[in-house]
Design a protein around this motif. Structure first.
Motif, mmCIF file in Angstrom:
data_model
loop_
_atom_site.group_PDB
_atom_site.id
_atom_site.type_symbol
_atom_site.label_atom_id
_atom_site.label_comp_id
_atom_site.label_asym_id
_atom_site.label_seq_id
_atom_site.Cartn_x
_atom_site.Cartn_y
_atom_site.Cartn_z
ATOM 1 N N LEU A 1 45.001 55.772 45.721
ATOM 2 C CA LEU A 1 44.902 54.522 46.628
ATOM 3 C C LEU A 1 46.154 53.477 46.035
ATOM 4 O O LEU A 1 46.778 53.464 46.749
ATOM 5 N N THR A 2 45.708 53.418 45.302
ATOM 6 C CA THR A 2 46.711 51.977 44.198
ATOM 7 C C THR A 2 47.126 52.537 43.872
ATOM 8 O O THR A 2 47.933 52.315 44.013
ATOM 9 N N ALA B 1 49.399 43.100 41.544
ATOM 10 C CA ALA B 1 48.247 43.110 41.848
ATOM 11 C C ALA B 1 48.090 43.030 42.764
ATOM 12 O O ALA B 1 47.489 44.184 44.374
ATOM 13 N N GLU B 2 48.102 41.964 44.026
ATOM 14 C CA GLU B 2 47.374 41.362 44.729
ATOM 15 C C GLU B 2 47.952 41.673 46.303
ATOM 16 O O GLU B 2 47.658 41.694 46.481
ATOM 17 N N GLU B 3 49.800 42.631 45.694
ATOM 18 C CA GLU B 3 50.173 42.657 47.314
ATOM 19 C C GLU B 3 50.079 44.259 47.065
ATOM 20 O O GLU B 3 49.565 45.457 47.870
ATOM 21 N N TYR C 1 47.836 46.157 51.115
ATOM 22 C CA TYR C 1 48.227 47.555 50.635
ATOM 23 C C TYR C 1 46.965 48.838 51.142
ATOM 24 O O TYR C 1 46.780 49.608 52.131
ATOM 25 N N ALA C 2 45.616 48.909 49.585
ATOM 26 C CA ALA C 2 44.492 49.478 50.153
ATOM 27 C C ALA C 2 44.119 48.854 50.627
ATOM 28 O O ALA C 2 43.974 49.741 51.213
ATOM 29 N N VAL C 3 43.561 47.639 50.599
ATOM 30 C CA VAL C 3 42.626 47.397 51.515
ATOM 31 C C VAL C 3 43.026 47.491 53.582
ATOM 32 O O VAL C 3 41.902 47.615 54.392
ATOM 33 N N THR D 1 38.188 46.717 42.145
ATOM 34 C CA THR D 1 38.469 48.188 42.437
ATOM 35 C C THR D 1 40.015 48.595 42.497
ATOM 36 O O THR D 1 40.385 48.934 41.223
ATOM 37 N N VAL D 2 40.712 47.231 42.866
ATOM 38 C CA VAL D 2 42.442 48.287 42.686
ATOM 39 C C VAL D 2 43.035 47.307 41.253
ATOM 40 O O VAL D 2 43.421 47.943 40.940
#
Length: 192
Positions: free
Chosen positions: A10-11, A24-26, A30-32, A42-43
């Motif tokens: 997913l990352t 990393a925040e973007e 997306y992942a959440v 985790t991401v």
């Protein structure tokens, strides 16, 4: 060898699908949205792992959050200083520069990065439009009384009658009178 987890997949998907080299925040945002239980840590750990393994490229940013790139071959980037848009530069990577630097300095050069900084076309157009509007707004005109030839100069105003310098003609009160012959605004003409 570490196993490929759903979170890691997913990352990686976030980096591959998000435009403009996500932070990393973007990638986390997306992942959440895809998996609400995934944690930020985790991401972030998966981004670091994927970059270390060469699946993605980490781009260290001098004045902001690092970005991640799905294209791992060496290449250059552009960043807009106004909106932060970040794209690949359409310019060939100059691998021979590494050898030149090594020969001239004695260093072992392992690679280089180049980040071109400027304004994207959208921000440049917006800036140009704003400057044009500001220029139109700050252009001062003069108006001549057709009766006595008194000149109202927007730059100078009419301080003796309470009109501050820089007051535009259209901002004068409708009952403004010529300070010489007392006729109204309708008796004035704009000077060329």
């Amino acid at each position: 060898m570490r196993r490929r987890t759903i979170q890691r997949a997913l990352t990686l998907e976030a980096v591959e699908r998000l435009p403009g080299h996500p932070t990393a925040e973007e990638a986390y945002q997306y992942a959440v949205r895809q998996a609400p239980a995934i944690s930020r840590g985790t991401v972030y750990r998966n981004l670091a792992f994927l970059a270390q393994q060469g699946a993605i490229r980490r781009i260290a940013m001098p004045d902001g959050a690092d970005r991640f790139d799905r294209e791992t071959a060496p290449h250059y980037h552009l960043i807009c200083q106004s909106c932060g848009r970040f794209i690949d530069a359409p310019f060939p990577y100059l691998a021979e520069a590494d050898g030149q630097i090594a020969r001239q300095t004695g260093w072992q050069c392992l690679g280089h990065t180049v980040l071109f900084q400027g304004l994207c076309p959208d921000c440049l157009n917006e800036l140009t439009e704003t400057n044009n509007q500001n220029q139109e707004e700050t252009t001062m005109s003069k108006y001549r009384c057709t009766i006595c030839n008194y000149i109202y100069d927007e730059a100078a105003g009419d301080e003796a009658n309470g009109v501050a310098p820089g007051t535009k003609w259209e901002d004068l009160p409708e009952d403004y009178l010529c300070p010489i012959c007392s006729v109204g605004k309708d008796q004035f003409e704009k000077e060329d």
